[in-house]
Write a protein that holds these residues in place. Structure first.
Motif, PDB file in Angstrom:
ATOM      1  N   GLY A 124       0.739  -1.094  -0.046  1.00 42.41           N
ATOM      2  CA  GLY A 124       0.103  -0.140   0.118  1.00 42.41           C
ATOM      3  C   GLY A 124       0.935   1.396   0.064  1.00 42.41           C
ATOM      4  O   GLY A 124       0.171   2.439   0.268  1.00 42.41           O
ATOM      5  N   ASP A 125       2.092   1.088  -0.149  1.00 42.09           N
ATOM      6  CA  ASP A 125       3.040   2.335   0.162  1.00 42.09           C
ATOM      7  C   ASP A 125       3.910   2.576  -1.201  1.00 42.09           C
ATOM      8  O   ASP A 125       4.712   1.732  -1.499  1.00 42.09           O
ATOM      9  CB  ASP A 125       3.972   1.946   1.523  1.00 42.09           C
ATOM     10  N   VAL A 126       3.305   3.267  -2.187  1.00 45.35           N
ATOM     11  CA  VAL A 126       4.027   3.733  -3.225  1.00 45.35           C
ATOM     12  C   VAL A 126       5.134   4.435  -3.211  1.00 45.35           C
ATOM     13  O   VAL A 126       6.031   4.069  -3.781  1.00 45.35           O
ATOM     14  CB  VAL A 126       2.843   4.579  -4.321  1.00 45.35           C
ATOM     15  N   ALA A 127       5.533   5.127  -2.200  1.00 45.58           N
ATOM     16  CA  ALA A 127       6.573   5.913  -1.942  1.00 45.58           C
ATOM     17  C   ALA A 127       7.757   4.963  -1.604  1.00 45.58           C
ATOM     18  O   ALA A 127       8.664   5.170  -2.003  1.00 45.58           O
ATOM     19  CB  ALA A 127       6.447   6.950  -0.833  1.00 45.58           C
ATOM     20  N   ASN A 132      -5.920  -7.769   3.306  1.00 47.30           N
ATOM     21  CA  ASN A 132      -5.371  -6.510   3.366  1.00 47.30           C
ATOM     22  C   ASN A 132      -5.893  -5.758   1.919  1.00 47.30           C
ATOM     23  O   ASN A 132      -5.502  -5.946   0.809  1.00 47.30           O
ATOM     24  CB  ASN A 132      -3.832  -6.505   3.569  1.00 47.30           C
ATOM     25  N   ILE A 133      -6.546  -4.498   2.408  1.00 50.23           N
ATOM     26  CA  ILE A 133      -6.963  -3.923   1.266  1.00 50.23           C
ATOM     27  C   ILE A 133      -6.163  -2.569   1.185  1.00 50.23           C
ATOM     28  O   ILE A 133      -5.874  -1.836   2.190  1.00 50.23           O
ATOM     29  CB  ILE A 133      -8.380  -3.243   1.515  1.00 50.23           C
ATOM     30  N   PRO A 134      -5.428  -2.106  -0.046  1.00 56.88           N
ATOM     31  CA  PRO A 134      -4.533  -0.994  -0.191  1.00 56.88           C
ATOM     32  C   PRO A 134      -5.311   0.378  -0.107  1.00 56.88           C
ATOM     33  O   PRO A 134      -6.696   0.235  -0.517  1.00 56.88           O
ATOM     34  CB  PRO A 134      -3.804  -1.546  -1.443  1.00 56.88           C
ATOM     35  N   PRO A 135      -4.478   1.207   0.238  1.00 54.84           N
ATOM     36  CA  PRO A 135      -5.498   2.538   0.112  1.00 54.84           C
ATOM     37  C   PRO A 135      -5.868   2.772  -1.340  1.00 54.84           C
ATOM     38  O   PRO A 135      -5.218   2.490  -2.431  1.00 54.84           O
ATOM     39  CB  PRO A 135      -4.334   3.695   0.493  1.00 54.84           C
ATOM     40  N   ALA A 136      -7.081   3.641  -1.509  1.00 51.93           N
ATOM     41  CA  ALA A 136      -7.653   3.906  -2.672  1.00 51.93           C
ATOM     42  C   ALA A 136      -6.280   4.586  -3.568  1.00 51.93           C
ATOM     43  O   ALA A 136      -5.797   5.610  -3.020  1.00 51.93           O
ATOM     44  CB  ALA A 136      -8.568   4.853  -2.723  1.00 51.93           C
TER      45      ALA A 136
END
Ligand code: PLP
Length: 399
Positions: free
Chosen positions: A167-170, A195-199
């Motif tokens: 969920g962490d693109v950075a 686990n659902i990643p952030p939109a």
């Protein structure tokens, strides 16, 4: 007695590698499994997200029967029509490209990893995956998996994988090196705890991969073929990957795996570079074609997946208001995790004793993933049984 005798025989001859529940199943129909005495169980495991149309779906069974009378196997020395038809149906339903068929999710991911290595050249071989991911049990897909517990005792594993928080693109951007070739993620993590990643996560990953000229691979082994309420889970963000892997629900129980990839990339695997004796077997392809046709011809199924998913989520969230052992409820469509503050296994065992089958996703998460055709009455019955099990487990172990 007959039941326990069967389990005792199994304990003598089968590898002890599965933490099985103490249940023998002999028959399945729709949302239910039956033990040797004929007792029925509400199956909210769907064979671990596999029998998405329900057990022994008549159309799938008929397709297997018909194909079995024509041709069961001929290998990939020759062409067979069910394989071609299935590849056409899959690319028509997803994105333009080519398909490689195999027999499981791990094999599909193994093929995807080989495709990355071959198509990106010798200097770019590293694949970024996520912590808590699950990509399979072969040595290489285990190396790709971002969970230490599955790797214990199996070192050395093949190199070339970097894990960053899901969920962490950075974190993905920070992990890119001149050797990076691809990013591989599950659109929703299944085995790792639902686990659902952030939109916007998949959209942002697509942008990073475009900018850095990396391949974006979605492991849709668990999320694909309708499980999350759309045919493929990536549709939720309208992001198209360069390649995706499928298995589980594709054959509704008949073993099949697939790697779908854009044409320019797929061409990298020329003759002799990869293969599978059974991959694309006519029976498996006939079963999978029947699954895709059923989903296409009956839009009620995907709608039902969304409606019943919402009903389960609401039921669990309502229960959480009075039952403090429920920490969080998360999911999409009919892939739902209920995280508990107490061990999940005894709760699942209590449900089994009461006639409901549930799977786990880690030590504290109970997974609800019934067939996509599950009815309201079955959902309500499952919630009632779960509520009872939780009350007894919660009473024993304080939150
Ligand atoms: C996302 C994902 N990828 C790969 C696999 C491995 O699939 P298989 O067990 O068919 O090898 C699984 C299995 O749970 C999975 O959930």
């Amino acid at each position: 007695m007959q039941h326990n005798a069967i389990i005792q025989r199994a304990e003598q001859v089968l590898f002890p590698n599965y933490a099985r529940f103490p249940l023998v199943v002999t028959k399945g129909r729709d949302c239910r499994l039956f033990d040797p005495s004929g007792r029925s169980y509400l199956d909210f495991t769907a064979g671990v997200a596999v029998t998405s149309l329900g057990h022994c779906h008549p159309k799938v069974t008929l397709a297997i029967q018909k194909q079995a009378q024509r041709l069961v196997h001929s290998s990939n020395l020759f062409f067979t029509e069910p394989q071609i038809e299935l590849a056409e149906a899959l690319t028509a339903a997803s994105f333009t490209g080519r398909v490689f068929f195999c027999n499981s999710g791990a094999e599909a991911n193994e093929a995807a990893i080989k495709l990355v290595r071959k198509s990106m050249g010798p200097n770019r071989y590293e694949i970024i995956t996520a912590t808590q991911s699950f990509h399979g049990r072969t040595l290489t897909t285990m190396a790709a998996t971002g969970q230490d517990k599955v790797k214990e005792g199996f070192n050395p594993l093949p190199p070339g994988f970097v894990h960053v928080p899901y969920g962490d693109v950075a974190a993905v951007e920070a992990a890119i090196t001149p050797q990076t070739a691809a990013v591989m993620v599950e659109p929703i993590q299944g085995e790792g705890g639902v686990n659902i990643p952030p939109a916007g996560y998949l959209t942002d990953l697509r942008e990073v991969c475009n900018r850095e000229e990396l391949l974006l691979i979605f492991d849709e082994v668990q999320t694909g073929v309708g499980r999350c309420g759309s045919l493929f889970a990536y549709e939720h963000e309208g992001v198209v990957p360069d390649a995706m892997t499928l298995a589980k629900g594709l054959g509704n129980g008949f073993p099949i795996g697939a790697l779908v990839a854009r044409d320019e990339i797929a061409r990298a695997l020329g003759p002799g570079t990869h293969g599978s004796t059974f991959g694309g077997n006519p029976l498996a392809c006939a079963a999978a074609l029947a699954v895709l046709e059923t989903l296409r011809e009956d839009p009620w199924i995907l709608g039902n997946t969304q409606r019943m998913g919402a009903r389960i989520m609401l039921g669990l969230e309502t229960l959480a208001a009075t039952q403090p052992v429920i920490r969080e409820v998360r999911g999409r469509g009919l892939l739902i995790g209920c995280e508990l503050s107490i061990p999940a296994r005894p709760v699942a065992e209590a449900c089994l004793a009461d006639g409901l089958l549930l799977a786990l996703a880690g030590p504290h998460v109970v997974r609800f993933m019934p067939p996509l055709t599950v009815r309201e009455a079955d959902v309500d019955e499952a919630l009632t049984i779960f509520t009872r099990a939780l009350a007894s487990a919660g009473a024993q172990v304080p939150a």
